[in-house]
Design a protein around this motif. Structure first.
Motif: not given
Length: 275
Positions: A27, A53, A79, A81-82, A85, A125, A129, A133
């Protein structure tokens, strides 16, 4: 119950270091440290999925890798954090390569903002991440690592051990959390034959780190302090700044069978910074 980790003592170094036939996801792999890691894992023989991203940068990095080494390399915009995804990235790796053996949680944010001035949304945020993440990536990887198990590697940073400079409260907190997560997940995933390791780099001059160092120097200047950009986090005992490839080689060790005896540890790749 015995853990299903093989004894590889009789195998030669060339085999222990080889990743031929293994499949890796990195990632934040389109540039900087992530791309350096991807290049070394590909050189060792692993197929590579660059998850980033920025889908265009991911595709470009994958094309570069496949032009250099005889492995499969693909780019995927995700992403971290999603949840959906991240799952889609893992599914693509399994579909393209036939399996998943190595997952490197490298994507991260590191804004430099004084704690009393940092908006809550920005704090959230960073954790979305840097911490969420890692959780999402590790969880999705563990669900898809079957048979011979696998290796999950978290890029922790020396900020998981120290607070290197003012303005990094969110980053430092998120990386301390990842350090703890590395231990907890190593404990949970060991019965599945999955090792979990962390690598904690010191400052290396990647695109993102240089931008952060410049921002910190600017903040220091505004406060009437002198803080040269390249000295922001440099406490090296080796006489130079580290490079992205210095860190990538440590990640390669962690991903390979050379480190089979290790799980739950965080390897300090810090040129002595934290001594």
């Amino acid at each position: 119950m015995p853990f299903p980790f093989p004894d590889v003592s009789s195998r030669p170094i060339s085999e222990l270091l080889s990743l031929t036939g293994r499949n890796a996801v990195i990632t934040g792999g389109a540039q900087g440290l992530g791309k350096a890691i991807a290049l070394r894992l590909a050189e060792a023989g692993a197929n590579i999925l660059i998850a980033d991203i920025n889908a265009d940068l991911a595709a470009s990095a994958a094309n570069d890798i496949s032009s250099r080494f005889p492995v499969k390399a693909i780019g995927s915009g995700i992403d971290v954090s999603e949840e959906d995804s991240v799952a889609a990235g893992a599914e693509r790796a399994v579909a393209e390569f036939g399996g998943l053996d190595i997952w490197v949680n490298n994507a991260g944010l590191f804004p430099s903002v004084a704690a009393e001035e940092m908006p809550v949304d920005d704090w959230d945020r960073v954790f979305a991440v840097n911490t969420r993440g890692v959780f999402l990536g590790s969880r999705v990887a563990a669900k898809r690592m079957t048979g011979a198990g696998g290796v999950i590697i978290n890029i922790v940073s020396t900020a998981g051990f120290t607070a290197p400079a003012p303005g990094l409260a969110a980053y430092v907190s998120s990386k301390h959390a990842v350090r703890g997560m590395t231990k907890a997940m190593a404990l949970e995933f060991a019965p599945k034959g999955i090792r979990v390791l962390g690598v904690a780099p010191s400052f290396v001059p990647t695109e993102g780190n240089l931008a952060m160092a410049a921002a910190m120097a600017e903040q220091a200047a505004a406060a009437g302090m002198e803080l040269p950009t390249m000295d922001v986090m440099q406490h090296s005992l080796i006489g130079r700044l580290g490079t992205a490839d210095d860190i990538a080689r440590v990640v390669l060790f962690a991903a390979s069978d050379l480190s089979t005896i290790m799980t739950g540890s965080v390897l300090l790749a810090d040129a002595g910074e934290t001594i």
